[in-house]
Design an enzyme around this catalytic site. Structure first.
Site, PDB file in Angstrom:
ATOM      1  N   ASP A   1      14.235  -1.509 123.784  1.00  0.00           N
ATOM      2  CA  ASP A   1      14.592  -1.328 122.286  1.00  0.00           C
ATOM      3  C   ASP A   1      13.432  -0.565 121.814  1.00  0.00           C
ATOM      4  O   ASP A   1      12.194  -0.656 122.266  1.00  0.00           O
ATOM      5  CB  ASP A   1      14.563  -2.695 121.405  1.00  0.00           C
ATOM      6  CG  ASP A   1      15.486  -3.316 122.098  1.00  0.00           C
ATOM      7  OD1 ASP A   1      16.558  -3.010 122.696  1.00  0.00           O
ATOM      8  OD2 ASP A   1      15.426  -4.922 121.901  1.00  0.00           O
TER       9      ASP A   1
HETATM   10  N1  URA Z   1      16.155  -7.234 125.850  1.00  0.00           N
HETATM   11  C1  URA Z   1      16.027  -7.068 124.767  1.00  0.00           C
HETATM   12  O1  URA Z   1      16.359  -7.713 123.883  1.00  0.00           O
HETATM   13  N2  URA Z   1      15.427  -5.992 124.186  1.00  0.00           N
HETATM   14  C2  URA Z   1      14.938  -5.114 125.268  1.00  0.00           C
HETATM   15  O2  URA Z   1      14.180  -3.914 124.948  1.00  0.00           O
HETATM   16  C3  URA Z   1      14.899  -5.469 126.497  1.00  0.00           C
HETATM   17  C4  URA Z   1      15.544  -6.591 126.854  1.00  0.00           C
END
Ligand code: URA
Length: 236
Positions: free
Chosen positions: A104
């Protein structure tokens, strides 16, 4: 063997039309001889441009320390991309450099990037259960009793996220401190770590991926990358 003008364009040097111009201008050699036919089939390792061997003619596999605030998407409307951290020529390659799975925008840590499409498919396939270690800072303390409950729930193989048909694969939770959780996943569902904790009443305040299989960041600073051998995960 690859066609010379196509090879230079695919490696991000220039357009095919420009490649033809470069050949005509004598800037390209094949096995030390000035090339005169832009359509000749060549072995990439034999080619030089302005006397320099080609830039990673066999492909790229990179380990990036993704900083917070950058996106894995190629859509500039979603924010600055991780790809802007790479040399401009690598961003012009075809097939393009893309991330193996996604982190993310608000997540930092270990991200693999490659132009090897089969490797992306292989490593993101649910069959390939590579363990990924995340460290999450939570908005509230987790008591030891609650930590034991959560660890059992996440490890059960029956834990279900809202709006998902399949239960999550068993995951390993270890508390590093009252608000610091280490979660090891072998899959990569959308916002998985954040959603797993949210389902249990915790908000993830910071999230960092520390490990992907055997790979770690070492001393790479955020925004920096290092190259990995193309056969790092066996032959593609
Ligand atoms: N899980 C999440 O919530 N975000 C990420 O970036 C990777 C795994």
């Amino acid at each position: 063997m690859r066609r010379l003008d196509q090879l230079l364009a695919n490696l991000g040097y220039c357009s095919r039309r420009e490649a033809r111009g470069w050949v005509e201008a004598g800037a390209v050699t094949v096995r030390g001889e000035v090339a005169d036919d832009f359509s000749a089939k060549v072995v990439p390792a034999d080619v030089c441009v302005d006397g320099e061997p080609l830039d990673h003619p066999d492909g790229l596999l990179l380990l990036l320390h993704k900083p917070v605030g950058r996106v894995c998407s190629h859509d500039g409307r979603e924010g600055p991309g991780v790809y802007d951290l790479l040399p401009p020529r690598w961003r012009q390659r075809n097939p393009g450099v893309t991330s193996i799975g996604r982190l993310d925008k608000d997540t930092s840590g270990l991200l693999l990037l490659t132009d090897q499409t089969p490797l992306v498919h292989r490593l993101t396939s649910p069959k390939h259960k590579v363990p990924k270690v995340y460290v999450a800072t939570l908005n509230a303390e987790v008591t030891p009793e609650r930590a034991t409950e959560l660890a059992a729930l996440f490890a059960s193989g029956t834990f279900q996220l809202a709006d998902e048909k399949e239960p999550c694969a068993p995951a390993t939770l270890r508390m590093r401190g009252p608000r610091e959780a280490e979660l090891t996943l072998t899959e990569g569902r959308y916002h998985q770590v954040r959603r797993m904790f949210a389902s249990q009443g915790f908000e993830v305040v910071t999230l960092h991926r520390e490990r992907f299989g055997e790979l770690t960041l070492g001393d790479l600073a955020p925004g920096q990358w290092r190259e990995l051998p193309l056969d790092c995960f066996g032959s593609v």
